[in-house]
Write a protein that holds these residues in place. Sequence first.
Motif, PDB file in Angstrom:
ATOM      1  N   TYR A   1       7.440  -8.878   4.871  1.00  0.00           N
ATOM      2  CA  TYR A   1       7.460  -7.663   4.076  1.00  0.00           C
ATOM      3  C   TYR A   1       7.055  -7.993   2.632  1.00  0.00           C
ATOM      4  O   TYR A   1       6.899  -9.150   2.255  1.00  0.00           O
ATOM      5  CB  TYR A   1       8.857  -7.027   4.091  1.00  0.00           C
ATOM      6  N   CYS A   2       6.898  -6.923   1.817  1.00  0.00           N
ATOM      7  CA  CYS A   2       6.622  -7.061   0.381  1.00  0.00           C
ATOM      8  C   CYS A   2       5.310  -7.777   0.095  1.00  0.00           C
ATOM      9  O   CYS A   2       5.197  -8.508  -0.900  1.00  0.00           O
ATOM     10  CB  CYS A   2       7.773  -7.786  -0.322  1.00  0.00           C
ATOM     11  N   ASN A   3       4.289  -7.572   0.917  1.00  0.00           N
ATOM     12  CA  ASN A   3       2.990  -8.176   0.631  1.00  0.00           C
ATOM     13  C   ASN A   3       2.437  -7.699  -0.704  1.00  0.00           C
ATOM     14  O   ASN A   3       1.749  -8.442  -1.412  1.00  0.00           O
ATOM     15  CB  ASN A   3       1.989  -7.826   1.742  1.00  0.00           C
ATOM     16  N   SER A   4       2.736  -6.422  -1.055  1.00  0.00           N
ATOM     17  CA  SER A   4       2.164  -5.847  -2.273  1.00  0.00           C
ATOM     18  C   SER A   4       2.635  -6.568  -3.527  1.00  0.00           C
ATOM     19  O   SER A   4       1.938  -6.583  -4.545  1.00  0.00           O
ATOM     20  CB  SER A   4       2.523  -4.357  -2.374  1.00  0.00           C
TER      21      SER A   4
ATOM     22  N   ARG B   1      -4.478  -8.651   3.012  1.00  0.00           N
ATOM     23  CA  ARG B   1      -3.184  -8.050   3.387  1.00  0.00           C
ATOM     24  C   ARG B   1      -2.519  -7.411   2.182  1.00  0.00           C
ATOM     25  O   ARG B   1      -1.921  -6.332   2.278  1.00  0.00           O
ATOM     26  CB  ARG B   1      -2.258  -9.123   3.977  1.00  0.00           C
TER      27      ARG B   1
ATOM     28  N   LYS C   1      -1.735  -3.421   1.869  1.00  0.00           N
ATOM     29  CA  LYS C   1      -0.377  -2.909   1.657  1.00  0.00           C
ATOM     30  C   LYS C   1      -0.325  -1.976   0.459  1.00  0.00           C
ATOM     31  O   LYS C   1       0.320  -0.911   0.500  1.00  0.00           O
ATOM     32  CB  LYS C   1       0.588  -4.074   1.464  1.00  0.00           C
TER      33      LYS C   1
ATOM     34  N   LEU D   1       0.679   1.999   0.527  1.00  0.00           N
ATOM     35  CA  LEU D   1       1.769   2.577  -0.261  1.00  0.00           C
ATOM     36  C   LEU D   1       1.291   3.723  -1.131  1.00  0.00           C
ATOM     37  O   LEU D   1       1.966   4.743  -1.272  1.00  0.00           O
ATOM     38  CB  LEU D   1       2.409   1.487  -1.124  1.00  0.00           C
TER      39      LEU D   1
ATOM     40  N   CYS E   1       2.720   0.863  -7.867  1.00  0.00           N
ATOM     41  CA  CYS E   1       1.567   0.734  -6.992  1.00  0.00           C
ATOM     42  C   CYS E   1       0.337   1.401  -7.581  1.00  0.00           C
ATOM     43  O   CYS E   1      -0.773   0.871  -7.511  1.00  0.00           O
ATOM     44  CB  CYS E   1       1.872   1.323  -5.614  1.00  0.00           C
TER      45      CYS E   1
END
Length: 292
Positions: free
Chosen positions: A205-208, A256, A260, A264, A285
Amino acid sequence: MSKVVERAAASQLNAYLSANSLLPRHQSAYRQKHSTETAMLRVWSDILTSADEREVTLLGLLDLSAVFDCVDHGILLQRLEVVFGLAGTVLGWICSFLTDRTQQVSHRGCLSSTQYVLFGVPQGSVLGPLQYVLYTAELEQIVARHDQRLHMYADDCQVYLSTSVDDVSLTVSKFAACIADINAWLSACRLRPNAAKTQLLWLDYCNSLLYGVSDGLLQRLQSVQNAAARLVTGARRSNHITPVLRQLHWLPVRQRVAFKIAGLVHQSRSLVLLPRISLITVIFCLTLVVVC
């Protein structure tokens, strides 16, 4: 006529199973309002919910070998009677449907001798797939005993559980114990898992949040992903990694991150439908996309 009779029997059997809540809850095949789409949505929803709680998910995609041909008639009839309450004329009719079937092999115009079919549900039939679903319904209970989740579509099994990053080692042990019990149950039921086609995936998770990380750090992450891809596919270090990642449908790390963020931002357009995304996250974002 056989198809007409089977459809009538299947309709009555489905009505009975639905009215008494006997159908496996997490089996999406051969039932109304359940499909491959709803099966994937359920699993994906569970994974995203866990990601919202800052957890990673270990997903096992189990493959079984020729399961429709391996169903034991005696075990199936016993389960239909004991677990699903089918008895008397109904059970006798199903027994006659399964037994006294024969088969031959044709090769270059020659027929083999006739052999009785001792195992399996009739493929191409209306009732066969439903009988297989009832035959394997107990898998739900086995997975539930390990506090893990299961979703099935016909003979495709997806077992998964979520955990915090700190408990990854313990999670792997719990998952291995669950798979061992599943394999033991399958063996007792004359079914065989196909280890060569079984896959295990960690969904991170939390690729961003990796946006803006230096190229050096991203390259280290990319090296880890490349090594994992080669391990899964058996590719050599001399093989170019791009075709390997494409084969696995894995985006490279940098892509990736971009994917992401784009996802979002797209979701942020519907804040009413996605209350879990905070306003701060949306602004963050959007800022990243503007910087890009």
